[in-house]
Design a protein around this motif. Sequence first.
Motif, PDB file in Angstrom:
ATOM      1  N   VAL A   1      -8.434   5.570   3.357  1.00 33.35           N
ATOM      2  CA  VAL A   1      -7.106   6.018   3.770  1.00 33.35           C
ATOM      3  C   VAL A   1      -6.039   5.058   3.251  1.00 33.35           C
ATOM      4  N   SER A   2      -4.830   5.561   3.148  1.00 27.86           N
ATOM      5  CA  SER A   2      -3.684   4.771   2.701  1.00 27.86           C
ATOM      6  C   SER A   2      -2.926   4.233   3.904  1.00 27.86           C
ATOM      7  N   ILE A   3      -2.464   2.986   3.813  1.00 28.07           N
ATOM      8  CA  ILE A   3      -1.624   2.420   4.870  1.00 28.07           C
ATOM      9  C   ILE A   3      -0.348   3.243   5.020  1.00 28.07           C
ATOM     10  N   LEU A   4       0.098   3.895   3.927  1.00 31.82           N
ATOM     11  CA  LEU A   4       1.357   4.628   3.963  1.00 31.82           C
ATOM     12  C   LEU A   4       1.237   5.964   4.685  1.00 31.82           C
ATOM     13  N   GLN A   5       0.028   6.346   5.095  1.00 27.57           N
ATOM     14  CA  GLN A   5      -0.149   7.559   5.886  1.00 27.57           C
ATOM     15  C   GLN A   5       0.327   7.374   7.324  1.00 27.57           C
ATOM     16  N   GLY A   6       0.447   6.157   7.770  1.00 28.50           N
ATOM     17  CA  GLY A   6       0.852   5.888   9.148  1.00 28.50           C
ATOM     18  C   GLY A   6       2.340   6.081   9.361  1.00 28.50           C
ATOM     19  N   PRO A   7       2.749   6.562  10.547  1.00 23.38           N
ATOM     20  CA  PRO A   7       4.170   6.743  10.842  1.00 23.38           C
ATOM     21  C   PRO A   7       4.937   5.430  10.710  1.00 23.38           C
ATOM     22  N   GLY A   8       6.067   5.480  10.019  1.00 26.90           N
ATOM     23  CA  GLY A   8       6.917   4.297   9.876  1.00 26.90           C
ATOM     24  C   GLY A   8       6.425   3.295   8.857  1.00 26.90           C
ATOM     25  N   ALA A   9       5.385   3.636   8.109  1.00 29.53           N
ATOM     26  CA  ALA A   9       4.801   2.656   7.186  1.00 29.53           C
ATOM     27  C   ALA A   9       5.770   2.247   6.084  1.00 29.53           C
ATOM     28  N   LEU A  10       6.589   3.179   5.597  1.00 24.59           N
ATOM     29  CA  LEU A  10       7.506   2.839   4.520  1.00 24.59           C
ATOM     30  C   LEU A  10       8.550   1.816   4.948  1.00 24.59           C
ATOM     31  N   ASP A  11       8.706   1.634   6.249  1.00 25.79           N
ATOM     32  CA  ASP A  11       9.640   0.610   6.744  1.00 25.79           C
ATOM     33  C   ASP A  11       9.090  -0.799   6.555  1.00 25.79           C
TER      34      ASP A  11
ATOM     35  N   CYS B   1      -7.499  -1.591 -19.897  1.00 30.51           N
ATOM     36  CA  CYS B   1      -6.151  -1.077 -20.170  1.00 30.51           C
ATOM     37  C   CYS B   1      -5.072  -1.858 -19.435  1.00 30.51           C
ATOM     38  N   ARG B   2      -5.441  -2.457 -18.317  1.00 32.90           N
ATOM     39  CA  ARG B   2      -4.513  -3.233 -17.489  1.00 32.90           C
ATOM     40  C   ARG B   2      -3.321  -2.393 -17.038  1.00 32.90           C
ATOM     41  N   ILE B   3      -3.579  -1.504 -16.095  1.00 36.22           N
ATOM     42  CA  ILE B   3      -2.504  -0.711 -15.515  1.00 36.22           C
ATOM     43  C   ILE B   3      -2.819  -0.398 -14.063  1.00 36.22           C
ATOM     44  N   GLY B   4      -1.775  -0.422 -13.251  1.00 32.65           N
ATOM     45  CA  GLY B   4      -1.847  -0.073 -11.842  1.00 32.65           C
ATOM     46  C   GLY B   4      -0.426   0.155 -11.362  1.00 32.65           C
ATOM     47  N   PHE B   5      -0.253   0.285 -10.060  1.00 31.66           N
ATOM     48  CA  PHE B   5       1.113   0.396  -9.533  1.00 31.66           C
ATOM     49  C   PHE B   5       1.151  -0.056  -8.082  1.00 31.66           C
ATOM     50  N   MET B   6       2.353  -0.462  -7.661  1.00 30.53           N
ATOM     51  CA  MET B   6       2.607  -0.736  -6.256  1.00 30.53           C
ATOM     52  C   MET B   6       3.613   0.286  -5.767  1.00 30.53           C
ATOM     53  N   THR B   7       3.400   0.767  -4.546  1.00 32.76           N
ATOM     54  CA  THR B   7       4.295   1.754  -3.970  1.00 32.76           C
ATOM     55  C   THR B   7       4.522   1.439  -2.495  1.00 32.76           C
ATOM     56  N   GLY B   8       5.649   1.912  -1.973  1.00 33.31           N
ATOM     57  CA  GLY B   8       5.940   1.689  -0.562  1.00 33.31           C
ATOM     58  C   GLY B   8       7.371   1.217  -0.346  1.00 33.31           C
ATOM     59  N   ASN B   9       7.549   0.289   0.576  1.00 34.06           N
ATOM     60  CA  ASN B   9       8.865  -0.189   0.985  1.00 34.06           C
ATOM     61  C   ASN B   9       9.753  -0.519  -0.217  1.00 34.06           C
ATOM     62  N   ARG B  10      10.911   0.097  -0.272  1.00 34.00           N
ATOM     63  CA  ARG B  10      11.730  -0.010  -1.480  1.00 34.00           C
ATOM     64  C   ARG B  10      12.320  -1.395  -1.696  1.00 34.00           C
ATOM     65  N   GLU B  11      12.567  -2.154  -0.619  1.00 38.88           N
ATOM     66  CA  GLU B  11      13.083  -3.506  -0.819  1.00 38.88           C
ATOM     67  C   GLU B  11      12.032  -4.393  -1.489  1.00 38.88           C
ATOM     68  N   ALA B  12      10.781  -4.303  -1.015  1.00 41.13           N
ATOM     69  CA  ALA B  12       9.710  -5.100  -1.609  1.00 41.13           C
ATOM     70  C   ALA B  12       9.413  -4.639  -3.033  1.00 41.13           C
ATOM     71  N   VAL B  13       9.404  -3.308  -3.255  1.00 41.03           N
ATOM     72  CA  VAL B  13       9.205  -2.784  -4.603  1.00 41.03           C
ATOM     73  C   VAL B  13      10.309  -3.289  -5.530  1.00 41.03           C
ATOM     74  N   GLY B  14      11.544  -3.259  -5.050  1.00 38.56           N
ATOM     75  CA  GLY B  14      12.667  -3.728  -5.851  1.00 38.56           C
ATOM     76  C   GLY B  14      12.574  -5.206  -6.176  1.00 38.56           C
ATOM     77  N   ALA B  15      12.101  -6.000  -5.206  1.00 38.75           N
ATOM     78  CA  ALA B  15      11.960  -7.442  -5.441  1.00 38.75           C
ATOM     79  C   ALA B  15      10.932  -7.720  -6.532  1.00 38.75           C
ATOM     80  N   LEU B  16       9.800  -7.008  -6.490  1.00 37.60           N
ATOM     81  CA  LEU B  16       8.775  -7.214  -7.514  1.00 37.60           C
ATOM     82  C   LEU B  16       9.271  -6.724  -8.878  1.00 37.60           C
ATOM     83  N   ARG B  17       9.973  -5.600  -8.876  1.00 38.28           N
ATOM     84  CA  ARG B  17      10.556  -5.110 -10.129  1.00 38.28           C
ATOM     85  C   ARG B  17      11.484  -6.150 -10.744  1.00 38.28           C
TER      86      ARG B  17
END
Length: 406
Positions: A226-236, A253-269
């Motif tokens: 299961v994904s942690i993002l399936q839980g209510p409020g997880a994107l917060d 190939c070295r490829i993957g992705f991170m998804t979820g909270n937009r502030e943390a995603v933005g910081a890594l970007r």
Amino acid sequence: MTYSSSKRSWRSEKLSRLGSSIFAEVAAWKGEAAKSGLDVIDLGIGSPDQAPAPEIRRVLSEAVLRENSYSYPSSKGSPAFRRQAAAWMEARFGVKVDSDDEVVALMGSQDGLAHLALAVCNPGDLAIVPDPGYPIYAGSLAIAGVKAWTLPLLEQNAFVPDLDSIPDGVWQEAVFILLSFPGNPISTTVDLAYMEKLITLARKWNVLVIHDLAYSEMGFDGYKPVSILQGPGALDTAVEFHSFSKSFNMAGCRIGFMTGNREAVGALRELKSNVDYGVFDPIQEAAVAALELAMKAGENQGVAPLYERRRDVFIAALAQQGWAVPNPKATMFIWAPLPDAYGAGQEEGSSRSFARDLLLKTGVAVIPGDAFGEQGNGFVRIALVEEERRLLEAARRIGEYLRRIG
């Protein structure tokens, strides 16, 4: 001209805290075993022995032949890749994420795991990581100058982290908690109720949850991770890492992705835009094809059936040879307690001494559990990365070894 009498070290002290020296040690043992004439069966490093599906390789090969494929890629990932990652998250987990602000492409999930602490923490901050855990979890903290509070994964708890054992003071100080279900080296599995409890605690204490889901497509016996993002409020309060290495045999190939909270995603970007120029566009196109293929496939497709068969064959063969090991519900790894025969006259509980002796006597390579943390001593990690006949041969050799030392 005068010269300094003492030689300056050009090796950072942080390197000694990265925890990867054991893999270099095992590589040296393998070389020693090969020189002695042994046929090495490498069940150590978890590198898939299969190729990506033909459709994936075709897309990659066609893309690399295009003349316009060789400009700098976007450091956050192509729009097509991010859209497809978001579509797959919804199809696979029922989770809706914004491909513009809640997805970032990575050079494999280890790339993101290595850099995230630098992006979201300051030196001297605290983070909660599991013990045993994949080495980059603690290694990333050493790189960032972040303190680690280790959460033990104990056999008596079926290796499920006891969230109630974390003191309030640790929750209050921690910037993030990093966990993995199913994990590496231990294939610990949890249900959505556990994830929801984790989210509730994280929101209470304003802690970021980092979930490493590199083995999302390697569930056995009907179990689907299961994904942690399936839980209510997880994107917060949560982000999740996904990898193509194990799920689609695209490790090189070295490829993957991170998804979820937009502030943390933005910081890594933002951090990665100063570190690299992103993933080669043809590899992103191949990854899009892999996700499309997965979304079209039915149940019991993909890599899981192969590893489930290997698990069943190998564990049964080990049992016949006198070594009973637990049956993992997921991943390509077996987390095995040292066999009872390895006792009298040996270094008590030493995973390292067992792994070295096994390799030099039989040619079978495994990784000692203490490579993943103090709690890993007394265990070894075995990777199911050889075809069945080689696994059976490994079990036979192990059985002979156990009878000799028993």
